[in-house]
Write an enzyme that holds these catalytic residues in place. Structure first.
Site, PDB file in Angstrom:
ATOM      1  N   PRO A  64       0.819  -1.216   0.000  1.00 27.16           N
ATOM      2  CA  PRO A  64       0.000   0.000   0.000  1.00 27.16           C
ATOM      3  C   PRO A  64       0.855   1.271   0.000  1.00 27.16           C
ATOM      4  CG  PRO A  64      -0.136  -1.121   2.123  1.00 27.16           C
ATOM      5  CD  PRO A  64       0.640  -2.018   1.219  1.00 27.16           C
ATOM      6  N   SER A  80       6.577   1.325   0.095  1.00 23.90           N
ATOM      7  CA  SER A  80       6.064   1.113  -1.262  1.00 23.90           C
ATOM      8  C   SER A  80       6.951   1.793  -2.317  1.00 23.90           C
ATOM      9  CB  SER A  80       4.613   1.573  -1.329  1.00 23.90           C
ATOM     10  OG  SER A  80       4.455   2.666  -2.168  1.00 23.90           O
ATOM     11  N   ASP A 108      14.955   2.113   4.377  1.00 21.89           N
ATOM     12  CA  ASP A 108      14.030   1.471   3.427  1.00 21.89           C
ATOM     13  C   ASP A 108      14.770   0.849   2.247  1.00 21.89           C
ATOM     14  OD1 ASP A 108      12.052   2.540   5.002  1.00 21.89           O
ATOM     15  OD2 ASP A 108      10.824   3.195   3.303  1.00 21.89           O
TER      16      ASP A 108
HETATM   17  O1  PMV Z   1       7.059   5.657   6.626  1.00 25.54           O
HETATM   18  P1  PMV Z   1       8.251   4.982   6.095  1.00 25.54           P
HETATM   19  O2  PMV Z   1       8.176   3.532   5.937  1.00 25.54           O
HETATM   20  O3  PMV Z   1       8.830   5.654   4.896  1.00 25.54           O
HETATM   21  O4  PMV Z   1       9.357   5.042   7.241  1.00 25.54           O
HETATM   22  C1  PMV Z   1      10.033   6.176   7.572  1.00 25.54           C
HETATM   23  C2  PMV Z   1      10.984   5.867   8.661  1.00 25.54           C
HETATM   24  C3  PMV Z   1      11.545   7.118   9.297  1.00 25.54           C
HETATM   25  O5  PMV Z   1      12.484   6.690  10.276  1.00 25.54           O
HETATM   26  C4  PMV Z   1      10.454   7.917   9.972  1.00 25.54           C
HETATM   27  C5  PMV Z   1      12.238   8.007   8.266  1.00 25.54           C
HETATM   28  C6  PMV Z   1      13.503   7.419   7.696  1.00 25.54           C
HETATM   29  O6  PMV Z   1      13.937   7.929   6.660  1.00 25.54           O
HETATM   30  O7  PMV Z   1      14.098   6.511   8.298  1.00 25.54           O
END
Ligand code: PMV
Length: 328
Positions: free
Chosen positions: A101, A108, A152
């Site tokens: 999602p 994603s 990520d």
């Molecule tokens: O929301 P997501 O899955 O893109 O996760 C972001 C994770 C954070 O620690 C809030 C930001 C990052 O770049 O690590």
């Protein structure tokens, strides 16, 4: 026709603090993936990207594309510049679809851009080293997030549980006992950039207080790595609960997330917390396998628009003794 894919991800412990140098743990979510097909296009027509879920078609280089089109074009351009630096680029049709999602903290964007890069490499008879793939995906993530920590792109490129710090990058984490996660989707889109900006403002206003929260989150991640390496799942669950309390103090939780977290805990989860940037998006629960379907049902009753059950496999890793890494 060439086909490639990349999986979604969940942050188990350490989001937000990871942007400020603390460690975090992320796992691939094998139950959801982005899939990309590449084939030769009609001669002279350039590169067409078909975003099937969005029912959109984007021609690379066109000036009137929306945010999604710009992101997809950047992912394609980044991969082609690395694969065919001298050009010219062939005419291509690139079809993208994804069951990860969008804007729910499940990676994603990283999954889509990794799948694009993998499919294009395969089209030219090549394959990326995970490190190169991770770097490419990071460059595209910069467009979405502004200042992503890098977690990520790493978990999506390595496709295994990782221990991550901004300074040291990703290291494979040893998992002694497999574990089950149930993910609950609030259905509320949340932009990582907004949540990261909110935390940044608080940090500017009250640096000492926020730094203390980051330190505590870093310690939870450190303890969590130990629990994963030792197969202590109840302990890992308790650490997730503690991490959630710290994220609430940071102001990135929400009523909808907390309703789902509470429902999962009441239905027998070892622990539950928001996952990703928060303020919407998804929560994750660490669950005893025999409770998984009851917990999924409890989440749906509490308002989850979707639930995902996914297993993290046992694996060997680099980070396999508690002396092998350091927070910060
Ligand atoms: O929301 P997501 O899955 O893109 O996760 C972001 C994770 C954070 O620690 C809030 C930001 C990052 O770049 O690590």
């Amino acid at each position: 026709m060439i086909c490639a894919w990349a999986h979604g991800k969940a942050i188990l412990l350490g989001e937000h603090a990871v942007v400020y140098g603390r460690p975090a743990i992320a796992v691939p979510v094998m139950a959801r993936k982005a899939v990309v097909e590449v084939e030769q296009g009609p001669q002279g027509e350039g590169i067409l990207i078909v975003a099937e879920d969005l029912q959109q078609r984007y021609f690379m280089g066109a000036s009137d594309v929306d945010e999604h089109g710009q992101f997809l074009s950047a992912a394609v351009r980044g991969a082609l510049e690395a694969l065919v630096p001298e050009g010219p680029w062939p005419s291509l049709v690139i079809r993208v679809r994804s069951s990860v999602p969008i804007a729910r903290g499940m990676g994603s964007g990283a999954a889509v851009s990794a799948a694009i890069a993998r499919a294009l490499a395969a089209y030219f008879g090549k394959e990326w080293e995970p490190e190169t793939l991770s770097r490419l995906v990071f460059a595209t993530e910069m467009l979405l997030h502004g200042t992503p920590s890098g977690i990520d792109n790493n978990v999506v490129a390595y496709e295994r549980p990782i221990w991550f710090t901004k300074t040291q990058g990703a290291r494979p984490l040893a998992v002694k006992a497999p574990f089950d996660l149930v993910i609950g989707d609030t259905g509320i889109r949340s932009r990582t950039r907004d949540a990261v900006t909110k935390v940044r403002r608080q940090w500017e206003e009250a640096p000492d207080r926020i730094e203390r929260l980051f330190d505590a989150i870093g310690e939870v991640a450190q303890e969590g790595a130990r629990a994963i390496m030792e197969g202590e799942l109840a302990r890992l669950g308790a650490l997730m609960n503690h991490n959630q309390a710290l994220l609430e103090a940071l102001g990135v939780s929400s009523r909808a997330l907390e309703r789902l977290i509470e429902a999962a805990r009441t239905a027998g989860a070892w622990g539950a917390k928001l996952s990703g940037s928060g303020m919407g998006g998804c929560m994750i629960a660490l669950v005893p396998p025999e409770q998984a379907s009851a917990i999924e049902e409890a989440l749906r009753t509490a308002g989850a628009v979707d639930t995902i059950l996914t297993q993290v496999q046992a694996t060997a890793g680099d980070v396999n003794d508690s002396g092998g890494y350091h927070a910060g």
